[in-house]
Design a protein around this motif. Structure first.
Motif, PDB file in Angstrom:
ATOM      1  N   GLU A 232       0.832  -1.208   0.000  1.00  0.00           N
ATOM      2  CA  GLU A 232       0.000   0.000   0.000  1.00  0.00           C
ATOM      3  C   GLU A 232       0.869   1.262   0.000  1.00  0.00           C
ATOM      4  N   VAL A 233       1.915   1.250   0.797  1.00  0.00           N
ATOM      5  CA  VAL A 233       2.835   2.386   0.858  1.00  0.00           C
ATOM      6  C   VAL A 233       3.528   2.583  -0.492  1.00  0.00           C
ATOM      7  N   LEU A 234       3.981   1.491  -1.102  1.00  0.00           N
ATOM      8  CA  LEU A 234       4.663   1.583  -2.398  1.00  0.00           C
ATOM      9  C   LEU A 234       3.709   2.057  -3.493  1.00  0.00           C
ATOM     10  N   ARG A 235       2.467   1.584  -3.448  1.00  0.00           N
ATOM     11  CA  ARG A 235       1.468   2.030  -4.434  1.00  0.00           C
ATOM     12  C   ARG A 235       1.167   3.510  -4.254  1.00  0.00           C
ATOM     13  N   TRP A 236       1.080   3.965  -3.000  1.00  0.00           N
ATOM     14  CA  TRP A 236       0.831   5.381  -2.718  1.00  0.00           C
ATOM     15  C   TRP A 236       1.951   6.237  -3.311  1.00  0.00           C
ATOM     16  N   LEU A 237       3.184   5.808  -3.129  1.00  0.00           N
ATOM     17  CA  LEU A 237       4.335   6.576  -3.606  1.00  0.00           C
ATOM     18  C   LEU A 237       4.398   6.631  -5.125  1.00  0.00           C
ATOM     19  N   THR A 238       4.143   5.512  -5.782  1.00  0.00           N
ATOM     20  CA  THR A 238       4.420   5.397  -7.221  1.00  0.00           C
ATOM     21  C   THR A 238       3.212   5.472  -8.141  1.00  0.00           C
ATOM     22  N   GLY A 239       2.035   5.176  -7.616  1.00  0.00           N
ATOM     23  CA  GLY A 239       0.853   5.141  -8.467  1.00  0.00           C
ATOM     24  C   GLY A 239       0.639   3.808  -9.171  1.00  0.00           C
ATOM     25  N   TYR A 240       1.519   2.840  -8.927  1.00  0.00           N
ATOM     26  CA  TYR A 240       1.318   1.506  -9.504  1.00  0.00           C
ATOM     27  C   TYR A 240       0.084   0.859  -8.878  1.00  0.00           C
ATOM     28  N   THR A 241      -0.625   0.041  -9.669  1.00  0.00           N
ATOM     29  CA  THR A 241      -1.644  -0.834  -9.105  1.00  0.00           C
ATOM     30  C   THR A 241      -0.913  -2.037  -8.505  1.00  0.00           C
ATOM     31  N   GLN A 242      -1.627  -2.864  -7.771  1.00  0.00           N
ATOM     32  CA  GLN A 242      -0.995  -4.065  -7.209  1.00  0.00           C
ATOM     33  C   GLN A 242      -0.449  -4.954  -8.319  1.00  0.00           C
ATOM     34  N   GLU A 243      -1.213  -5.109  -9.380  1.00  0.00           N
ATOM     35  CA  GLU A 243      -0.783  -5.951 -10.501  1.00  0.00           C
ATOM     36  C   GLU A 243       0.462  -5.371 -11.169  1.00  0.00           C
ATOM     37  N   GLN A 244       0.494  -4.055 -11.345  1.00  0.00           N
ATOM     38  CA  GLN A 244       1.661  -3.412 -11.957  1.00  0.00           C
ATOM     39  C   GLN A 244       2.890  -3.543 -11.063  1.00  0.00           C
ATOM     40  N   LEU A 245       2.685  -3.427  -9.770  1.00  0.00           N
ATOM     41  CA  LEU A 245       3.791  -3.563  -8.825  1.00  0.00           C
ATOM     42  C   LEU A 245       4.387  -4.971  -8.905  1.00  0.00           C
ATOM     43  N   LEU A 246       3.521  -5.968  -8.928  1.00  0.00           N
ATOM     44  CA  LEU A 246       3.985  -7.353  -9.047  1.00  0.00           C
ATOM     45  C   LEU A 246       4.677  -7.601 -10.382  1.00  0.00           C
ATOM     46  N   ALA A 247       4.185  -6.954 -11.433  1.00  0.00           N
ATOM     47  CA  ALA A 247       4.824  -7.089 -12.750  1.00  0.00           C
ATOM     48  C   ALA A 247       6.229  -6.488 -12.744  1.00  0.00           C
TER      49      ALA A 247
END
Length: 116
Positions: free
Chosen positions: A34-49
Motif C-alpha cells: 500500500e505504501v509503495l502504491r501510494w508513492l508510485t501510483g502503480y496498481t498491485q498488478e503493476q507492482l507485481l509485474a
C-alpha cells in the motif's frame, strides 16, 4: 559522473528486503505494498509485474504511473542524509521510498505514513 550502483539494483532484489524488514516489526506485506502504491501510483498488478520483470530502480521510477505529489512532504534522515535536501531527483525518489519503509517498520500509523 557515473550513476550510483543503487540505480542499477533491481526492485525485485530490494523488495524482499523491505518485506523482511517490515514483517520483523509486525507489519504486513500488504501494508508495504500500500505504501509503495501510494508513492508510485502503480496498481498491485503493476507492482507485481515490476518485480517479475526485474526492472532496475531507475526504470522502476521512470515507469511509475503517477508519483504522488505529497511525497515532497516526506522529511527526515535516511543513511545519514536528509531526504528533503537530496538534489539528485532519482536518488531522492529512492530515499523517499526507503524513508516510507522505515516509518512503516517503526510502527508509524499508516495514515501518517501516507501523509493523509
Amino acid at each position: 559522473m557515473a550513476d550510483p550502483k543503487v540505480y542499477h539494483m533491481t526492485f525485485a532484489s530490494i523488495y524482499p528486503l523491505y518485506v523482511n524488514k517490515v514483517e520483523r516489526k509486525d507489519r504486513t506485506q500488504a501494508e508495504l505494498d500500500e505504501v509503495l502504491r501510494w508513492l508510485t501510483g502503480y496498481t498491485q498488478e503493476q507492482l507485481l509485474a515490476q518485480i517479475a520483470v526485474a526492472v532496475d530502480l531507475e526504470q522502476f521510477f521512470a515507469e511509475a504511473p503517477r508519483l504522488n505529489p505529497n511525497r515532497t512532504l516526506i522529511k527526515g534522515v535516511v543513511c545519514g542524509v536528509r531526504v528533503e535536501n537530496i538534489e539528485e531527483p532519482l536518488m531522492q525518489e529512492i530515499r523517499y521510498m526507503d524513508k516510507l519503509v522505515d516509518e512503516l517498520a517503526k510502527g508509524k500509523a499508516l495514515a501518517k505514513i501516507l501523509r493523509s
